[in-house]
Motif scaffolding. Structure first.
Motif, mmCIF file in Angstrom:
data_model
loop_
_atom_site.group_PDB
_atom_site.id
_atom_site.type_symbol
_atom_site.label_atom_id
_atom_site.label_comp_id
_atom_site.label_asym_id
_atom_site.label_seq_id
_atom_site.Cartn_x
_atom_site.Cartn_y
_atom_site.Cartn_z
ATOM 1 N N GLY A 144 0.860 -1.314 -0.576
ATOM 2 C CA GLY A 144 0.283 0.074 0.256
ATOM 3 C C GLY A 144 0.941 1.252 -0.256
ATOM 4 N N ILE A 145 1.661 1.288 0.705
ATOM 5 C CA ILE A 145 2.697 2.437 1.175
ATOM 6 C C ILE A 145 3.462 2.253 0.007
ATOM 7 C CG2 ILE A 145 5.361 3.221 2.273
ATOM 8 C CD1 ILE A 145 3.684 2.678 4.557
ATOM 9 N N ALA A 146 4.097 1.362 -0.747
ATOM 10 C CA ALA A 146 5.118 1.091 -2.221
ATOM 11 C C ALA A 146 3.881 1.741 -3.387
ATOM 12 C CB ALA A 146 5.695 0.057 -2.069
ATOM 13 N N ASN A 147 2.984 1.571 -3.541
ATOM 14 C CA ASN A 147 1.594 1.956 -3.952
ATOM 15 C C ASN A 147 1.410 3.661 -4.615
ATOM 16 O OD1 ASN A 147 -1.700 2.028 -5.105
ATOM 17 N ND2 ASN A 147 0.149 1.126 -6.872
ATOM 18 N N ALA A 148 1.252 3.791 -3.109
ATOM 19 C CA ALA A 148 1.187 5.604 -3.042
ATOM 20 C C ALA A 148 2.555 6.041 -3.374
ATOM 21 C CB ALA A 148 1.063 5.903 -1.341
ATOM 22 N N LEU A 149 3.387 5.264 -3.198
ATOM 23 C CA LEU A 149 4.982 5.866 -3.806
ATOM 24 C C LEU A 149 5.599 6.080 -4.626
ATOM 25 C CD1 LEU A 149 6.718 5.942 -0.348
ATOM 26 C CD2 LEU A 149 4.753 7.846 -1.157
ATOM 27 N N GLY A 150 4.558 5.120 -5.706
ATOM 28 C CA GLY A 150 5.241 5.047 -7.373
ATOM 29 C C GLY A 150 5.320 3.457 -7.675
ATOM 30 N N TYR A 151 5.390 2.393 -6.724
ATOM 31 C CA TYR A 151 5.076 1.406 -7.336
ATOM 32 C C TYR A 151 3.444 0.903 -7.824
ATOM 33 C CZ TYR A 151 9.466 0.096 -5.408
ATOM 34 O OH TYR A 151 11.343 0.263 -5.415
ATOM 35 N N VAL A 152 3.121 0.407 -8.474
ATOM 36 C CA VAL A 152 2.463 -0.596 -9.651
ATOM 37 C C VAL A 152 2.748 -2.506 -9.581
ATOM 38 C CG1 VAL A 152 1.123 -0.599 -11.416
ATOM 39 C CG2 VAL A 152 2.595 1.399 -10.750
ATOM 40 N N PHE A 153 1.386 -2.890 -9.033
ATOM 41 C CA PHE A 153 0.907 -4.255 -8.781
ATOM 42 C C PHE A 153 0.033 -4.726 -9.917
ATOM 43 C CE2 PHE A 153 2.934 -2.606 -5.144
ATOM 44 C CZ PHE A 153 4.186 -3.293 -4.540
ATOM 45 N N THR A 154 0.500 -5.273 -10.569
ATOM 46 C CA THR A 154 -0.171 -5.543 -11.747
ATOM 47 C C THR A 154 -0.606 -7.291 -11.854
ATOM 48 O OG1 THR A 154 1.351 -5.930 -13.640
ATOM 49 C CG2 THR A 154 0.153 -4.479 -13.054
ATOM 50 N N ASN A 155 -1.521 -8.147 -12.752
ATOM 51 C CA ASN A 155 -2.307 -9.428 -12.452
ATOM 52 C C ASN A 155 -1.524 -9.866 -13.471
ATOM 53 O OD1 ASN A 155 -4.098 -8.303 -14.658
ATOM 54 N ND2 ASN A 155 -5.388 -8.574 -12.647
ATOM 55 N N LYS A 156 -1.941 -11.115 -14.302
ATOM 56 C CA LYS A 156 -0.610 -11.651 -15.242
ATOM 57 C C LYS A 156 -1.639 -10.679 -17.121
ATOM 58 C CE LYS A 156 -0.288 -15.844 -13.359
ATOM 59 N NZ LYS A 156 -0.350 -17.603 -13.413
ATOM 60 N N ALA A 157 -3.142 -10.390 -16.180
ATOM 61 C CA ALA A 157 -3.829 -9.554 -17.325
ATOM 62 C C ALA A 157 -2.959 -8.078 -17.320
ATOM 63 C CB ALA A 157 -4.891 -9.654 -17.488
ATOM 64 N N GLU A 158 -2.401 -7.506 -16.922
ATOM 65 C CA GLU A 158 -2.011 -6.507 -17.184
ATOM 66 C C GLU A 158 -2.221 -5.410 -16.230
ATOM 67 O OE1 GLU A 158 1.528 -5.126 -18.385
ATOM 68 O OE2 GLU A 158 1.907 -7.574 -18.007
ATOM 69 N N GLU A 159 -3.423 -5.751 -15.386
ATOM 70 C CA GLU A 159 -4.297 -5.177 -14.750
ATOM 71 C C GLU A 159 -3.879 -4.504 -13.474
ATOM 72 O OE1 GLU A 159 -8.471 -6.829 -16.712
ATOM 73 O OE2 GLU A 159 -7.776 -7.873 -14.535
ATOM 74 N N GLU A 160 -3.629 -3.725 -13.332
ATOM 75 C CA GLU A 160 -3.838 -2.625 -11.589
ATOM 76 C C GLU A 160 -4.037 -3.424 -10.726
ATOM 77 O OE1 GLU A 160 -1.846 1.253 -9.951
ATOM 78 O OE2 GLU A 160 -2.331 1.215 -11.831
ATOM 79 N N LEU A 161 -4.043 -3.552 -9.749
ATOM 80 C CA LEU A 161 -4.353 -4.508 -8.614
ATOM 81 C C LEU A 161 -4.481 -2.858 -7.393
ATOM 82 C CD1 LEU A 161 -2.990 -8.050 -8.724
ATOM 83 C CD2 LEU A 161 -5.340 -7.366 -8.428
ATOM 84 N N LYS A 162 -5.258 -3.548 -6.870
ATOM 85 C CA LYS A 162 -5.240 -2.326 -5.245
ATOM 86 C C LYS A 162 -4.702 -3.600 -4.418
ATOM 87 C CE LYS A 162 -8.902 -0.859 -2.398
ATOM 88 N NZ LYS A 162 -9.982 -1.431 -1.425
ATOM 89 N N PRO A 163 -4.239 -2.000 -3.525
ATOM 90 C CA PRO A 163 -2.597 -2.608 -3.060
ATOM 91 C C PRO A 163 -3.065 -3.423 -2.020
ATOM 92 C CG PRO A 163 -3.181 -0.167 -3.014
ATOM 93 C CD PRO A 163 -3.277 -1.128 -4.096
ATOM 94 N N ILE A 164 -4.028 -4.373 -1.490
ATOM 95 C CA ILE A 164 -4.010 -5.161 0.073
ATOM 96 C C ILE A 164 -4.225 -6.709 -0.161
ATOM 97 C CG2 ILE A 164 -6.214 -3.462 -0.385
ATOM 98 C CD1 ILE A 164 -8.195 -5.910 -1.957
ATOM 99 N N GLY A 165 -4.309 -6.346 1.738
ATOM 100 C CA GLY A 165 -3.442 -8.280 1.511
ATOM 101 C C GLY A 165 -3.976 -9.477 0.910
#
Length: 376
Positions: A144-165
């Motif tokens: 979550g912190i990383a996402n707010a500061l510029g990291y993006v986490f995507t799934n296999k379909a290249e869709e951005e994921l909400k930064p939750i557990g």
């Protein structure tokens, strides 16, 4: 005699200041000539900002951010602009204290709001940031912190994921946005006193997940998610900090801070006791006893927390420590490992938990007076 009081709060019952007042009354009942010194401290968790503001000159900054559920809230942090330093308490934007009991759902919680606080501090030219961990409602590995500061986490379909557990296991790629370079010159410190690894039987999910609302099935999902995150970090970022003691703090936030922001780990108790110049007080005031305590002394106390840190510092100066708590939940062997002279417990099984909580202050007065009357 000279006493130094360094207690934590008794959550749901007494503030640290109220504990200090009660202990002081107990001492004075036995010896009115005693000199009493006191310190408001913290292990990096709840009360971190209070401990900072009581030790050094700072000013409070309030910004609009998000709570663990993503709701708009106002949260504060501290700035010392003389040395370009900020102090952020994770619980202020990502804490259990912000949720009602029925809202605890660690699968859906995020540290994103704390990331927004960090981002705001950096935008003000801050070059050093201390983040007090503890009291979190989250188990997101710090994404979550990383996402707010510029990291993006995507799934296999290249869709951005909400930064939750709940989404840890679905991450396929970790990407960086360009403006992350802004944070490269900032020094980050993760301040806490737990030694849990990121995952495993003593990891973030299994040790802390239940109190954040996870059931057995969800604990396994979170555990697998943290393992998966660490695997991806190894493959894509060439880092592996999962088993550094403390990586599991605050639902893996400590791991995320080290992985994504190159944070250094600091012992919360040592950091704050040094900031409050406790070693100097001990040496110059001829302290005879240190009295510490917290609401519950259990196995987590021995793996970190304020009481353990106070005891370790006292050992350096060969000063006996008396601990007082609401409830004692360790066996004799663990108690010996903790290293206190004695533990006084306010809980009376004949009167029940609620009575002990409602009357904690008066019970502490009598327990302290009784103990030091006997030891004279």
């Amino acid at each position: 005699m000279n006493f130094l009081l360094i207690p934590d709060k008794f959550k749901g019952s007494l503030t640290a200041n109220e504990v200090i007042n009660a202990v002081s009354k107990g001492i004075k009942k036995v010896d009115g000539t005693s000199t009493i010194y006191s310190i408001l401290a913290s292990d990096g968790g709840d009360g971190f900002l209070d401990a900072i503001s009581n030790s050094i000159s700072t000013h409070e900054v309030e910004i609009e951010t998000l709570d663990p559920m993503g709701r708009l809230i106002a949260a504060t942090y501290l700035l010392n602009e003389n040395n370009d330093t900020a102090y952020i308490e994770l619980a202020k934007a990502s804490g259990l204290e912000l949720l009602k009991e029925e809202e605890r759902n660690v699968m859906q919680m995020s540290t994103y709001g704390t990331g927004l606080q960090i981002k705001d501090a950096v935008s003000r030219g801050i070059k050093t940031i201390y983040i007090g961990l503890g009291g979190s409602a989250t188990n997101d590995g710090g994404i979550g912190i990383a996402n707010a500061l510029g990291y993006v986490f995507t799934n296999k379909a290249e869709e951005e994921l909400k930064p939750i557990g709940a989404n840890l296991g679905a991450i396929s790629k970790i990407k960086k946005r360009k403006f992350l370079k802004t944070f490269a010159s900032v020094k980050f410190y993760a301040v806490n006193d737990v030694d849990n690894p990121l995952f495993g039987t003593k990891g973030a999910a299994y040790v802390y997940g239940k109190q954040k609302g996870a059931n057995e099935e969800e604990l396994q999902i979170l555990e697998n998610g943290l393992i998966h995150l660490n695997q991806l970090v190894g493959e894509q970022l060439r880092k592996n900090f999962a088993f550094i003691p403390g990586a599991g703090a605050a639902g893996g936030t400590a791991y995320g801070l080290k992985t994504f922001l190159d944070a250094e780990y600091l012992s919360g108790v040592n950091f704050l006791l040094q900031l409050a110049e406790v070693p100097k007080i001990i040496e110059t005031k001829n302290i005879d006893y240190i009295i510490t305590g917290e609401g519950k002394i259990d196995s987590q106390t021995i793996h970190g927390k304020l009481v353990n840190g106070v005891v370790n510092m006292a050992k350096r100066f060969n000063i006996p420590v008396v601990a007082i708590c609401g409830k004692l939940d360790v066996n004799e062997k663990e108690l010996q490992k903790l290293g206190v002279e004695t533990v006084l417990q306010t809980y009376n099984p004949e009167k029940g938990v609620q009575y002990s909580m409602d009357n904690a202050a008066s019970v502490i007065v009598e327990l302290i007076a009784g103990h030091f009357k006997e030891s004279r």
